[in-house]
Motif scaffolding. Structure first.
Motif, PDB file in Angstrom:
ATOM      1  N   THR A   1       0.951  -4.072  -1.999  1.00 34.88           N
ATOM      2  CA  THR A   1      -0.098  -3.600  -0.913  1.00 34.88           C
ATOM      3  C   THR A   1       0.562  -2.933  -0.032  1.00 34.88           C
ATOM      4  O   THR A   1       1.546  -3.521   0.620  1.00 34.88           O
ATOM      5  CB  THR A   1      -0.983  -3.772  -0.968  1.00 34.88           C
ATOM      6  N   LEU A   2       0.905  -1.584   0.689  1.00 32.08           N
ATOM      7  CA  LEU A   2       0.779  -1.026   1.977  1.00 32.08           C
ATOM      8  C   LEU A   2       0.469  -1.771   2.646  1.00 32.08           C
ATOM      9  O   LEU A   2      -0.247  -2.525   2.902  1.00 32.08           O
ATOM     10  CB  LEU A   2       0.697   0.224   1.782  1.00 32.08           C
ATOM     11  N   ASP A   3       2.031  -1.270   3.575  1.00 31.39           N
ATOM     12  CA  ASP A   3       2.022  -2.141   4.918  1.00 31.39           C
ATOM     13  C   ASP A   3       1.053  -1.210   5.997  1.00 31.39           C
ATOM     14  O   ASP A   3       1.454   0.301   5.937  1.00 31.39           O
ATOM     15  CB  ASP A   3       3.334  -1.991   5.299  1.00 31.39           C
ATOM     16  N   THR A   4       0.199  -1.197   6.282  1.00 32.69           N
ATOM     17  CA  THR A   4      -0.685  -1.024   7.192  1.00 32.69           C
ATOM     18  C   THR A   4      -0.521  -0.773   8.717  1.00 32.69           C
ATOM     19  O   THR A   4      -1.011  -0.203   9.485  1.00 32.69           O
ATOM     20  CB  THR A   4      -2.825  -1.016   7.122  1.00 32.69           C
ATOM     21  N   LEU A   5       0.656  -1.838   9.071  1.00 30.00           N
ATOM     22  CA  LEU A   5       1.105  -1.872  10.437  1.00 30.00           C
ATOM     23  C   LEU A   5       1.706  -0.731  11.104  1.00 30.00           C
ATOM     24  O   LEU A   5       2.616  -0.251  10.081  1.00 30.00           O
ATOM     25  CB  LEU A   5       1.184  -3.445  10.778  1.00 30.00           C
TER      26      LEU A   5
END
Length: 471
Positions: free
Chosen positions: A159-163
């Motif tokens: 999944t995409l890193d949302t940080l």
């Protein structure tokens, strides 16, 4: 010619190589691990083929949180695993990890920020004291199409890193392309997997072609600009990729790769400053650049150009290594009286104390070994005003004509490489575990534990040493 050095060092290298080979795989397809980022309400379970930079569950407490699949680190770890399978240190079945890595990477193609936002606000439920570390909606909406390959890292569950992080970075696709090309050359992949590797390789080459002229964040993820490391691995990927494309019958794309690689080579020449290649050229007037940085030497190694400018045979690259040695001799107390210094990243580095890095010191050893291999294989070595200081360092004296005899020079380069590995040995604990850094004053390990890149750097350095015996 056999490697130089004491039997004690050689025996330690053999033992440590086995430890590094085992520990390299700690973060590869670590499906048995679960990462809980409770303040961010995240639960991450790695997928097969993912590579976490460190398998240790840090949360900046004090160990950093490296439980991510970095495009850069994963390519380097897979390249080291390729070496271990090829030399028989790891079983042939471990080529399955490379297959899974290819499939995991292909599975990232469809990631978009819009899909993340469609599931709700990623800030929802996040602890108030860390919500500022979550990416904005505008930032996430920019992740679409091939921009995913500039994302730097993803979560190991795919999944995409949302940080928040330093984005974009453009070295990952080039490094992965180089690893894939070597895997295809080695014949380690089964026919069906070779087809998948070829598909991923085309994706990576297309990304480099599309974005090589753009500024990006450099290897250490601190500053935006035109990065020597990124440029040299892009140049190498396009050159090798062009040869592969020609063999596949795609002369049109091959021609575009050659054209772009020539532009990158010219840009790389522009990094030269008095005495060394500058690591980072600013993207805009008034922006910060950086001169001396081990990233230049890492770039030369990871690009693997066989000769000419920006290879180990480049006198200006040799001068850069000598200048870095001079810098860290005076900067780190642990280097007092040491024949070969432990090296760090750059003068201003303060990350976790800005100590010596295993990958930096190993890179110095590998550079000397690979240069020795080139000379032993018949490559011409040029003594110039640029690299005179490097040659004096290697020989221990001003060179006379007899000192540039290939056999003498190879022996001296081998001994210099061994001196750097002896320094690494000094700061390696009995269990062989390699962290990210070595404290500049105490010599204690610091920052991330069990760093995959550190083990990869050890493996490629020792492989370069062993290659001398085959020439």
């Amino acid at each position: 010619m056999s490697p130089s050095g004491s039997t004690a060092l050689t025996d330690w290298l053999d033992r440590q190589y086995a430890v590094a080979a085992r520990n390299l795989t700690l973060g590869v397809s670590a499906t048995h691990l679960v990462k809980e980022r409770r303040p961010f309400r995240q639960r991450i379970v790695p997928k097969p083929g993912s590579v976490v930079a460190s398998s240790v569950m840090g949360a900046y407490d004090p160990d950093p949180d490296y439980f991510f699949h970095w495009f850069r680190d994963s390519a380097l770890v897979m390249d080291a695993l390729r070496i271990l399978v090829a030399d028989g240190t790891r079983p042939a079945a471990d080529a399955g990890h490379i297959r899974d890595f290819i499939r995991f990477s292909l599975g990232l193609r469809g990631l978009t920020g819009a899909a993340v936002l469609a599931k709700g606000d990623p800030r929802q439920g996040v602890d108030p004291d860390v919500v500022q570390h979550v990416r904005s909606e505008a930032d996430l909406r920019g992740v679409a199409g091939d921009r995913v390959w500039g994302e730097v890292r993803v979560n190991p569950d795919g999944t995409l890193d949302t940080l928040n992080w330093s984005r974009p970075q453009h070295d990952g696709s080039a490094l992965r392309a180089l690893t894939l090309l070597r895997c295809l050359d080695d014949g380690l992949l089964e026919p069906g997997v070779r087809d998948e590797a070829a598909g991923l390789l085309r994706i990576d080459l297309d990304f480099v072609l599309a974005h090589h002229a753009e500024p990006s964040f450099e290897i250490w993820e601190d500053s935006l600009g035109h990065d020597y490391y990124t440029r040299v691995v892009q140049c190498a990927a396009l050159r090798r990729g062009a040869d592969w494309l020609e063999a596949c019958g795609d002369s049109g794309t091959a021609g575009r790769c050659w054209e772009a690689s020539a532009a990158l080579a010219e840009a790389l020449d522009g990094h030269w400053r008095a005495g060394a290649y500058a690591s980072l050229l600013p993207a805009a007037s008034g922006a910060m650049g950086r001169d001396l940085d081990i990233a230049v030497i890492l770039g030369v190694l990871h690009a693997g150009l066989p000769a000419g400018p920006h290879s180990m045979l480049d006198p200006k690259a040799q001068a850069t290594l000598a200048a870095l040695e001079d810098l860290f001799v005076g900067l780190f107390p642990i280097n007092a009286g040491r024949p070969a210094p432990a090296l760090g990243r750059f003068r201003e580095d303060r990350y976790y104390g800005g100590g010596a890095w295993y990958i930096a010191t190993l890179a110095a050893a590998e550079f000397n070994y690979r240069l020795a291999a080139g000379v032993a294989g018949g490559a011409a070595f040029a003594l110039t005003e640029d690299n005179r200081g490097f040659v004096v360092r290697v020989l221990g004296a001003e060179p006379g004509p007899e000192d540039l005899d290939s056999r003498r020079l190879v022996g001296a380069l081998l001994a210099r490489g061994d001196a750097f590995l002896a320094t690494v040995r000094t700061f390696t604990p009995l269990d062989g575990a390699l962290s990210e850094q070595i404290d500049r004053a105490t010599g204690a390990q610091s920052s991330a534990k069990h760093l995959g890149w550190s083990y990869a750097g050890f493996i490629t350095a020792v492989q370069a040493r062993r290659r001398i015996a085959q020439i």
